[in-house]
Design a protein around this motif. Structure first.
Motif, PDB file in Angstrom:
ATOM      1  N   LEU A  44      61.785  69.572  30.083  1.00 50.07           N
ATOM      2  CA  LEU A  44      61.234  69.167  28.782  1.00 50.07           C
ATOM      3  C   LEU A  44      60.528  70.339  28.107  1.00 50.07           C
ATOM      4  N   PRO A  45      60.734  70.499  26.808  1.00 50.88           N
ATOM      5  CA  PRO A  45      59.908  71.493  26.094  1.00 50.88           C
ATOM      6  C   PRO A  45      58.467  71.007  26.010  1.00 50.88           C
ATOM      7  N   LEU A  46      57.588  71.878  25.555  1.00 46.19           N
ATOM      8  CA  LEU A  46      56.205  71.443  25.353  1.00 46.19           C
ATOM      9  C   LEU A  46      56.167  70.498  24.157  1.00 46.19           C
ATOM     10  N   TYR A  47      55.538  69.342  24.355  1.00 44.22           N
ATOM     11  CA  TYR A  47      55.481  68.349  23.281  1.00 44.22           C
ATOM     12  C   TYR A  47      54.618  68.844  22.129  1.00 44.22           C
ATOM     13  N   ASN A  48      55.067  68.595  20.906  1.00 44.13           N
ATOM     14  CA  ASN A  48      54.134  68.571  19.771  1.00 44.13           C
ATOM     15  C   ASN A  48      54.648  67.536  18.784  1.00 44.13           C
ATOM     16  N   ARG A  49      53.794  67.036  17.928  1.00 46.01           N
ATOM     17  CA  ARG A  49      54.152  65.863  17.126  1.00 46.01           C
ATOM     18  C   ARG A  49      55.185  66.166  16.051  1.00 46.01           C
ATOM     19  N   ALA A  53      59.877  62.987  14.567  1.00 46.05           N
ATOM     20  CA  ALA A  53      60.945  62.518  13.664  1.00 46.05           C
ATOM     21  C   ALA A  53      62.325  62.707  14.283  1.00 46.05           C
ATOM     22  N   ASP A  54      62.423  63.587  15.255  1.00 40.07           N
ATOM     23  CA  ASP A  54      63.746  63.912  15.808  1.00 40.07           C
ATOM     24  C   ASP A  54      63.572  64.466  17.230  1.00 40.07           C
ATOM     25  N   TYR A  55      63.461  63.553  18.214  1.00 37.05           N
ATOM     26  CA  TYR A  55      63.248  63.977  19.595  1.00 37.05           C
ATOM     27  C   TYR A  55      64.475  64.746  20.114  1.00 37.05           C
ATOM     28  N   PRO A  56      64.273  65.825  20.861  1.00 39.92           N
ATOM     29  CA  PRO A  56      65.413  66.503  21.497  1.00 39.92           C
ATOM     30  C   PRO A  56      66.055  65.617  22.569  1.00 39.92           C
ATOM     31  N   ALA A  57      67.299  65.893  22.889  1.00 39.79           N
ATOM     32  CA  ALA A  57      68.075  65.039  23.806  1.00 39.79           C
ATOM     33  C   ALA A  57      67.371  64.870  25.149  1.00 39.79           C
ATOM     34  N   GLU A  58      66.827  65.950  25.669  1.00 36.23           N
ATOM     35  CA  GLU A  58      66.178  65.882  26.981  1.00 36.23           C
ATOM     36  C   GLU A  58      64.995  64.913  26.967  1.00 36.23           C
ATOM     37  N   ALA A  59      64.266  64.903  25.851  1.00 36.40           N
ATOM     38  CA  ALA A  59      63.100  64.013  25.749  1.00 36.40           C
ATOM     39  C   ALA A  59      63.538  62.559  25.568  1.00 36.40           C
ATOM     40  N   LEU A  60      64.612  62.342  24.823  1.00 38.32           N
ATOM     41  CA  LEU A  60      65.142  60.976  24.664  1.00 38.32           C
ATOM     42  C   LEU A  60      65.577  60.428  26.018  1.00 38.32           C
ATOM     43  N   LYS A  61      66.232  61.297  26.797  1.00 41.56           N
ATOM     44  CA  LYS A  61      66.712  60.890  28.120  1.00 41.56           C
ATOM     45  C   LYS A  61      65.522  60.556  29.041  1.00 41.56           C
ATOM     46  N   PHE A  62      64.528  61.394  29.003  1.00 41.02           N
ATOM     47  CA  PHE A  62      63.348  61.167  29.837  1.00 41.02           C
ATOM     48  C   PHE A  62      62.667  59.853  29.460  1.00 41.02           C
ATOM     49  N   ALA A  90      54.996  65.595  30.198  1.00 43.27           N
ATOM     50  CA  ALA A  90      56.035  64.561  30.287  1.00 43.27           C
ATOM     51  C   ALA A  90      55.493  63.200  29.846  1.00 43.27           C
ATOM     52  N   ILE A  91      54.294  62.886  30.290  1.00 47.37           N
ATOM     53  CA  ILE A  91      53.685  61.609  29.900  1.00 47.37           C
ATOM     54  C   ILE A  91      53.502  61.560  28.382  1.00 47.37           C
ATOM     55  N   ASP A  92      53.063  62.670  27.814  1.00 46.34           N
ATOM     56  CA  ASP A  92      52.869  62.701  26.353  1.00 46.34           C
ATOM     57  C   ASP A  92      54.191  62.428  25.631  1.00 46.34           C
ATOM     58  N   TRP A  93      55.272  63.024  26.094  1.00 47.63           N
ATOM     59  CA  TRP A  93      56.590  62.773  25.482  1.00 47.63           C
ATOM     60  C   TRP A  93      56.912  61.274  25.488  1.00 47.63           C
ATOM     61  N   ALA A  94      56.721  60.630  26.620  1.00 48.97           N
ATOM     62  CA  ALA A  94      57.128  59.215  26.733  1.00 48.97           C
ATOM     63  C   ALA A  94      56.182  58.281  25.988  1.00 48.97           C
ATOM     64  N   SER A  95      55.029  58.788  25.593  1.00 46.96           N
ATOM     65  CA  SER A  95      54.034  57.933  24.928  1.00 46.96           C
ATOM     66  C   SER A  95      54.202  57.903  23.409  1.00 46.96           C
ATOM     67  N   ARG A  96      55.031  58.751  22.879  1.00 52.05           N
ATOM     68  CA  ARG A  96      55.132  58.921  21.425  1.00 52.05           C
ATOM     69  C   ARG A  96      56.553  58.667  20.954  1.00 52.05           C
ATOM     70  N   PRO A  97      56.893  58.517  19.657  1.00 52.94           N
ATOM     71  CA  PRO A  97      55.955  58.465  18.533  1.00 52.94           C
ATOM     72  C   PRO A  97      55.066  57.222  18.609  1.00 52.94           C
ATOM     73  N   SER A  98      53.970  57.252  17.896  1.00 54.75           N
ATOM     74  CA  SER A  98      53.014  56.158  17.898  1.00 54.75           C
ATOM     75  C   SER A  98      53.721  54.816  17.725  1.00 54.75           C
ATOM     76  N   GLY A  99      53.352  53.877  18.570  1.00 53.87           N
ATOM     77  CA  GLY A  99      53.950  52.535  18.489  1.00 53.87           C
ATOM     78  C   GLY A  99      55.162  52.350  19.380  1.00 53.87           C
ATOM     79  N   THR A 100      55.584  53.420  20.075  1.00 52.69           N
ATOM     80  CA  THR A 100      56.772  53.313  20.943  1.00 52.69           C
ATOM     81  C   THR A 100      56.476  53.782  22.370  1.00 52.69           C
TER      82      THR A 100
END
Ligand code: FNR
Length: 190
Positions: A44-49, A53-62, A90-100
């Motif tokens: 996973l790349p380093l998360y930033n907000r 609007a457009d999560y990378p494939a690796e983050a969508l998969k995670f 990794a936890i931050d990726w799965a916690s965002r975007p807000s509401g998901t």
């Protein structure tokens, strides 16, 4: 009997990880009614907000892997009295975007190993605080603070000390009970 799909995250990326040995032991000692799959996060790349609007494939998969698991088991080392940065990212990726947030209402358990006497206790408290904010129901007891002495668990996950083996077996029985309780009481998609 329901079989729960348990996703596990190993906080260490080290090839020699004692926490990877620990998770192998936990899987060996788990009761019937659970299957296990690792959810990897090293790529996973380093998360930033700006990604929201457009999560990378690796983050969508995670994130999908978290969502599709019935429960999550965290097996983590302690880094400087907290969890490793890669795991927090990794936890931050799965916690965002807000509401998901993928961890909402997801049963979880935390355990870890360290050569130190308090066996990752401080890191686990830090992770528990994160999971509380993410509304992930946590197993409160049994707590697993494993002081790893050389040879305690083999590379294949065989535990060489009987009392530790018994403790880890009990830990997994309690985890199974926790997952059952949460998924029986709470709607999965509510
Ligand atoms: C550590 N270690 C460590 N141990 C501990 O009990 N408390 C701590 O705060 C820390 N901090 C820490 C920071 C960093 C950057 C490293 C690399 C190590 C030691 C750690 O417990 C030990 O290296 C374990 O073997 C790490 O677990 P894995 O990677 O073997 O699973």
């Amino acid at each position: 009997m329901t079989t729960f799909r348990i996703g596990y995250l190993v906080g260490s990326l080290s090839r020699e990880s004692i926490n990877r040995k620990l998770v192998k032991a936990l899987i060996r000692l788990a009761p019937d009614g659970m299957t296990f799959h690792e959810i990897r996060f090293a790529d996973l790349p380093l998360y930033n907000r700006d990604y929201d609007a457009d999560y990378p494939a690796e983050a969508l998969k995670f994130k999908a892997a978290i969502q599709e698991s019935d429960a999550i088991l965290f097996v983590t080392p302690e880094y400087n009295r907290s969890i490793p940065g890669g795991l927090k990212n990794a936890i931050d990726w799965a916690s965002r975007p807000s509401g998901t947030n993928a961890f909402a209402r997801k049963p979880t358990a935390v355990i870890g190993a360290s050569p130190g006497a308090i066996g990752t206790a401080v890191a686990q408290q830090s992770l528990r605080s994160v999971l509380g904010f993410l509304n992930a129901p946590q197993m409160n007891t049994v707590e697993g603070y494993i002081q790893f002495t050389p040879g305690l668990i083999t590379d294949d996950g065989e535990v060489t000390v009987e009392s530790t083996e018994g403790f880890l077996r009990k830990y997994m029985m309690e985890f199974h009970a926790h997952v059952t309780r949460v998924l029986t009481v709470l709607p999965r998609d509510g």
